[in-house]
Scaffold this active site. Structure first.
Site, mmCIF file in Angstrom:
data_model
loop_
_atom_site.group_PDB
_atom_site.id
_atom_site.type_symbol
_atom_site.label_atom_id
_atom_site.label_comp_id
_atom_site.label_asym_id
_atom_site.label_seq_id
_atom_site.Cartn_x
_atom_site.Cartn_y
_atom_site.Cartn_z
ATOM 1 N N SER A 143 0.844 -1.196 0.000
ATOM 2 C CA SER A 143 0.000 0.000 0.000
ATOM 3 C C SER A 143 0.875 1.240 0.000
ATOM 4 O O SER A 143 2.005 1.216 0.505
ATOM 5 C CB SER A 143 -0.893 0.006 1.253
ATOM 6 O OG SER A 143 -1.532 1.248 1.420
ATOM 7 N N TYR A 156 -1.681 -0.263 10.052
ATOM 8 C CA TYR A 156 -1.860 -0.854 8.724
ATOM 9 C C TYR A 156 -0.674 -0.489 7.832
ATOM 10 O O TYR A 156 -0.081 -1.357 7.178
ATOM 11 C CB TYR A 156 -3.159 -0.356 8.107
ATOM 12 C CG TYR A 156 -3.388 -0.802 6.683
ATOM 13 C CD1 TYR A 156 -3.833 -2.085 6.398
ATOM 14 C CD2 TYR A 156 -3.172 0.078 5.619
ATOM 15 C CE1 TYR A 156 -4.055 -2.498 5.081
ATOM 16 C CE2 TYR A 156 -3.386 -0.317 4.312
ATOM 17 C CZ TYR A 156 -3.831 -1.597 4.048
ATOM 18 O OH TYR A 156 -4.039 -2.000 2.740
ATOM 19 N N LYS A 160 2.238 -2.966 6.234
ATOM 20 C CA LYS A 160 2.541 -3.035 4.809
ATOM 21 C C LYS A 160 4.010 -2.687 4.536
ATOM 22 O O LYS A 160 4.611 -3.197 3.582
ATOM 23 C CB LYS A 160 1.609 -2.105 4.034
ATOM 24 C CG LYS A 160 0.158 -2.569 4.013
ATOM 25 C CD LYS A 160 -0.015 -3.916 3.338
ATOM 26 C CE LYS A 160 -1.474 -4.279 3.140
ATOM 27 N NZ LYS A 160 -1.664 -5.545 2.402
#
Length: 251
Positions: A143, A156, A160
């Site tokens: 991401s 998050y 990633k």
């Protein structure tokens, strides 16, 4: 459409809808057989039908971090289609929104387990079962949140970023016969990302030089390239697929 993946089998996690399904569709359109995973068999059955039926695709339901599920999927791929040449680690979760300083650590552990450790485990499973002897290619779905701070989804993004580092480490370890790369999408119009643009898509897209948000097919094409022999001299790289938004500082 070319037939770059004729005679090859791909395993894709989190592929009953959204980006994962779009990648599967692209691979099947270019000749691959696919084994797709997700939590719910009903959704997988619908996806298999969309992909052309059991001649082209198999859906196996289970939890992505479950070792027994991973073993079953890899075994099904080899037994049904004869190989496990390609792996796409697409499953990702982001169950919380807020600052890191107040994040529940049990939730943090779950995010790392699903977004990072599961991807590593899938790679280990496919390596042992097929790629160590036959070679192959792996693409991890990262991401743009891994590229720079992402307030509100910091864990998050950190997970990633770890996945990106796994990509680089595995590329060094597994060459020359196995290539490992990643894609890093910005906002793509999926159910997973709805909260980031719902009701304000034009506003969200205004910061993108290409003046639109991504669609799943944008990522499907990028992943297909990295898995294909057209990318035969590319490994350990992260392809940012973002409509140019990281150039503006606004995404």
């Amino acid at each position: 459409m070319t037939r770059r993946f004729e005679g090859r089998t791909a395993i894709l996690t989190g592929a009953s809808r959204g980006i994962g399904l779009a990648i599967a569709e692209r691979l099947v359109s270019e000749g691959a057989k696919v084994v797709i995973t997700a939590r719910k068999q009903e959704a997988l059955d619908a996806a298999v039908a969309q992909l052309g039926g059991p001649e082209h695709a198999i859906g196996v339901a289970g939890h992505t971090a479950d070792i027994d599920h991973q073993t079953e999927v890899v075994t099904r791929a080899v037994d049904s289609f004869g190989s496990a040449d390609l792996l796409v680690n697409n499953t990702g979760i982001n169950p919380v929104y807020g600052p890191l300083v107040t994040l529940d650590l049990d939730v943090a552990r779950k995010i790392v387990e699903v977004n990072c450790l599961a991807a590593l485990s899938w790679t280990q499973q496919v390596y042992r079962a097929w790629m160590s002897a036959h070679g192959g290619a792996v693409v991890n779905v990262s991401s743009v949140a891994a590229v720079r701070p992402a307030p509100g989804i910091g864990l998050y993004g950190a997970s990633k970023a770890m996945l990106t580092h796994f990509t680089e480490e595995l590329a060094v370890e597994l060459g020359p016969d196995i290539r490992v790369n990643a894609v890093a999408p910005a906002v793509v119009k999926t159910r997973f990302a709805t909260a980031l643009y719902d009701g304000r898509e034009d506003e969200a897209a205004a910061a993108y030089p290409l003046k639109r948000l991504g669609v799943p097919g944008d990522i499907g094409g990028a992943v297909a390239f990295l898995l294909s022999d057209d990318a035969a001299w590319i490994t350990g790289q992260v392809l940012v697929v973002d409509g140019g938004v990281t150039l503006t500082g606004a995404g």
